[in-house]
Design a protein around this motif. Structure first.
Motif, PDB file in Angstrom:
ATOM      1  N   LEU A  26       2.488   0.772 -10.497  1.00  0.00           N
ATOM      2  CA  LEU A  26       1.229   0.449 -10.434  1.00  0.00           C
ATOM      3  C   LEU A  26       0.532   0.354 -11.630  1.00  0.00           C
ATOM      4  CD1 LEU A  26      -1.432  -0.534  -8.746  1.00  0.00           C
ATOM      5  CD2 LEU A  26      -1.693   1.629  -8.382  1.00  0.00           C
ATOM      6  N   THR A  27       0.547   1.381 -12.525  1.00  0.00           N
ATOM      7  CA  THR A  27      -0.106   1.726 -13.602  1.00  0.00           C
ATOM      8  C   THR A  27       0.506   0.643 -14.725  1.00  0.00           C
ATOM      9  OG1 THR A  27       1.325   3.442 -14.294  1.00  0.00           O
ATOM     10  CG2 THR A  27      -0.730   4.162 -13.382  1.00  0.00           C
ATOM     11  N   PRO A  36      -8.336  -3.166 -13.879  1.00  0.00           N
ATOM     12  CA  PRO A  36      -8.239  -1.778 -13.363  1.00  0.00           C
ATOM     13  C   PRO A  36      -7.054  -1.446 -12.227  1.00  0.00           C
ATOM     14  CG  PRO A  36     -10.631  -2.554 -13.326  1.00  0.00           C
ATOM     15  CD  PRO A  36      -9.516  -3.828 -13.723  1.00  0.00           C
ATOM     16  N   GLU A  37      -6.649  -0.250 -12.110  1.00  0.00           N
ATOM     17  CA  GLU A  37      -5.622  -0.106 -11.345  1.00  0.00           C
ATOM     18  C   GLU A  37      -6.352  -0.280  -9.759  1.00  0.00           C
ATOM     19  OE1 GLU A  37      -3.515   3.822 -11.648  1.00  0.00           O
ATOM     20  OE2 GLU A  37      -3.466   3.770 -13.514  1.00  0.00           O
ATOM     21  N   GLU A  41      -4.396  -2.772  -7.249  1.00  0.00           N
ATOM     22  CA  GLU A  41      -3.721  -2.405  -5.923  1.00  0.00           C
ATOM     23  C   GLU A  41      -4.028  -3.208  -4.853  1.00  0.00           C
ATOM     24  OE1 GLU A  41      -3.032   1.468  -3.191  1.00  0.00           O
ATOM     25  OE2 GLU A  41      -4.521   1.401  -4.952  1.00  0.00           O
ATOM     26  N   ARG A  42      -5.480  -3.743  -5.221  1.00  0.00           N
ATOM     27  CA  ARG A  42      -5.985  -4.802  -4.164  1.00  0.00           C
ATOM     28  C   ARG A  42      -4.968  -6.083  -4.000  1.00  0.00           C
ATOM     29  NH1 ARG A  42     -11.002  -2.161  -5.247  1.00  0.00           N
ATOM     30  NH2 ARG A  42     -11.260  -3.214  -6.854  1.00  0.00           N
ATOM     31  N   LEU A  44      -1.921  -6.533  -5.012  1.00  0.00           N
ATOM     32  CA  LEU A  44      -0.638  -6.035  -4.541  1.00  0.00           C
ATOM     33  C   LEU A  44      -0.690  -5.989  -3.342  1.00  0.00           C
ATOM     34  CD1 LEU A  44       0.591  -3.433  -7.440  1.00  0.00           C
ATOM     35  CD2 LEU A  44       1.554  -5.809  -6.808  1.00  0.00           C
ATOM     36  N   ARG A  45      -1.571  -5.507  -2.584  1.00  0.00           N
ATOM     37  CA  ARG A  45      -1.842  -5.322  -1.091  1.00  0.00           C
ATOM     38  C   ARG A  45      -1.949  -6.822  -0.492  1.00  0.00           C
ATOM     39  NH1 ARG A  45      -0.235  -0.419   0.198  1.00  0.00           N
ATOM     40  NH2 ARG A  45      -1.207   1.173  -0.947  1.00  0.00           N
ATOM     41  N   ARG A  46      -2.672  -7.813  -1.136  1.00  0.00           N
ATOM     42  CA  ARG A  46      -2.613  -8.938  -0.415  1.00  0.00           C
ATOM     43  C   ARG A  46      -1.414  -9.471  -1.010  1.00  0.00           C
ATOM     44  NH1 ARG A  46      -3.726 -12.822   2.485  1.00  0.00           N
ATOM     45  NH2 ARG A  46      -4.151 -14.803   1.859  1.00  0.00           N
ATOM     46  N   LEU A  47      -0.641  -9.302  -2.047  1.00  0.00           N
ATOM     47  CA  LEU A  47       0.900 -10.069  -2.017  1.00  0.00           C
ATOM     48  C   LEU A  47       1.786  -9.342  -0.837  1.00  0.00           C
ATOM     49  CD1 LEU A  47       1.160  -9.950  -5.800  1.00  0.00           C
ATOM     50  CD2 LEU A  47       0.663 -12.101  -4.513  1.00  0.00           C
ATOM     51  N   GLU A  48       1.623  -8.173  -0.498  1.00  0.00           N
ATOM     52  CA  GLU A  48       2.329  -7.307   0.283  1.00  0.00           C
ATOM     53  C   GLU A  48       1.958  -8.111   1.785  1.00  0.00           C
ATOM     54  OE1 GLU A  48       3.357  -2.894   1.490  1.00  0.00           O
ATOM     55  OE2 GLU A  48       1.323  -3.502   1.216  1.00  0.00           O
ATOM     56  N   GLN A  49       0.616  -8.511   1.998  1.00  0.00           N
ATOM     57  CA  GLN A  49       0.494  -9.012   3.438  1.00  0.00           C
ATOM     58  C   GLN A  49       0.969 -10.535   3.464  1.00  0.00           C
ATOM     59  OE1 GLN A  49      -3.768  -9.263   3.033  1.00  0.00           O
ATOM     60  NE2 GLN A  49      -4.116  -7.191   4.121  1.00  0.00           N
ATOM     61  N   GLN A  50       1.320 -11.333   2.258  1.00  0.00           N
ATOM     62  CA  GLN A  50       1.779 -12.389   2.073  1.00  0.00           C
ATOM     63  C   GLN A  50       3.141 -12.374   2.241  1.00  0.00           C
ATOM     64  OE1 GLN A  50       0.362 -15.645   2.403  1.00  0.00           O
ATOM     65  NE2 GLN A  50      -1.459 -14.804   2.417  1.00  0.00           N
ATOM     66  N   GLY A  51       3.971 -11.166   2.103  1.00  0.00           N
ATOM     67  CA  GLY A  51       5.455 -11.393   1.968  1.00  0.00           C
ATOM     68  C   GLY A  51       6.007 -11.281   0.659  1.00  0.00           C
ATOM     69  N   LEU A  52       5.075 -11.391  -0.280  1.00  0.00           N
ATOM     70  CA  LEU A  52       5.650 -11.576  -1.667  1.00  0.00           C
ATOM     71  C   LEU A  52       6.132 -10.219  -2.558  1.00  0.00           C
ATOM     72  CD1 LEU A  52       2.982 -14.560  -2.523  1.00  0.00           C
ATOM     73  CD2 LEU A  52       5.216 -14.671  -1.939  1.00  0.00           C
TER      74      LEU A  52
END
Length: 86
Positions: A26-27, A36-37, A41-42, A44-52
Motif C-alpha cells: 500500500l505504501t 495519501p495512503e 486504500e479507498r 484499492l477497495r473499489r478495485l477489489e469490489q470490481q474484482g480487479l
C-alpha cells in the motif's frame, strides 16, 4: 479508457500501476500514485469490489492485480447482462 466499465481516472491509474508492478505494498503504491495512503486504500477497495485487485493472503498490506484479460472480460459480461435504466 476503463471509464466504460465504471472506473474513474484515479482507479484506472491505480489499476494500471498495480498491473505493471504485479503486486505492491500500500505504501509503495501510494508513493507511486502521489496519493495519501488513505486515498490509495479507498481506490484499492473499489478495485477489489470490481474484482480487479485483491489483498495478498500471504502478505498483509500487499495488493495484487487481477489479470486484465480475466477481470475486464468478467466486468464487460456483467455489464451486458445488467438492465439498461434509460
Amino acid at each position: 479508457m476503463l471509464g466504460a466499465i465504471g472506473l474513474d481516472e484515479r482507479q484506472e491509474t491505480a489499476y494500471r500501476a498495480l498491473v505493471a508492478a504485479g503486486a505492491a505494498e500500500l505504501t509503495d503504491l501510494a508513493h507511486r500514485l502521489a496519493l495519501p495512503e488513505a486515498d490509495t486504500e479507498r481506490v484499492l477497495r473499489r478495485l477489489e469490489q470490481q474484482g480487479l485487485a485483491a489483498q495478498s493472503s500471504a502478505r498483509p498490506g500487499r495488493w495484487v492485480a487481477a489479470p486484465p484479460g480475466v477481470a475486464l472480460g468478467a466486468l464487460l459480461i456483467q455489464q451486458r447482462h445488467e438492465p439498461c435504466l434509460l
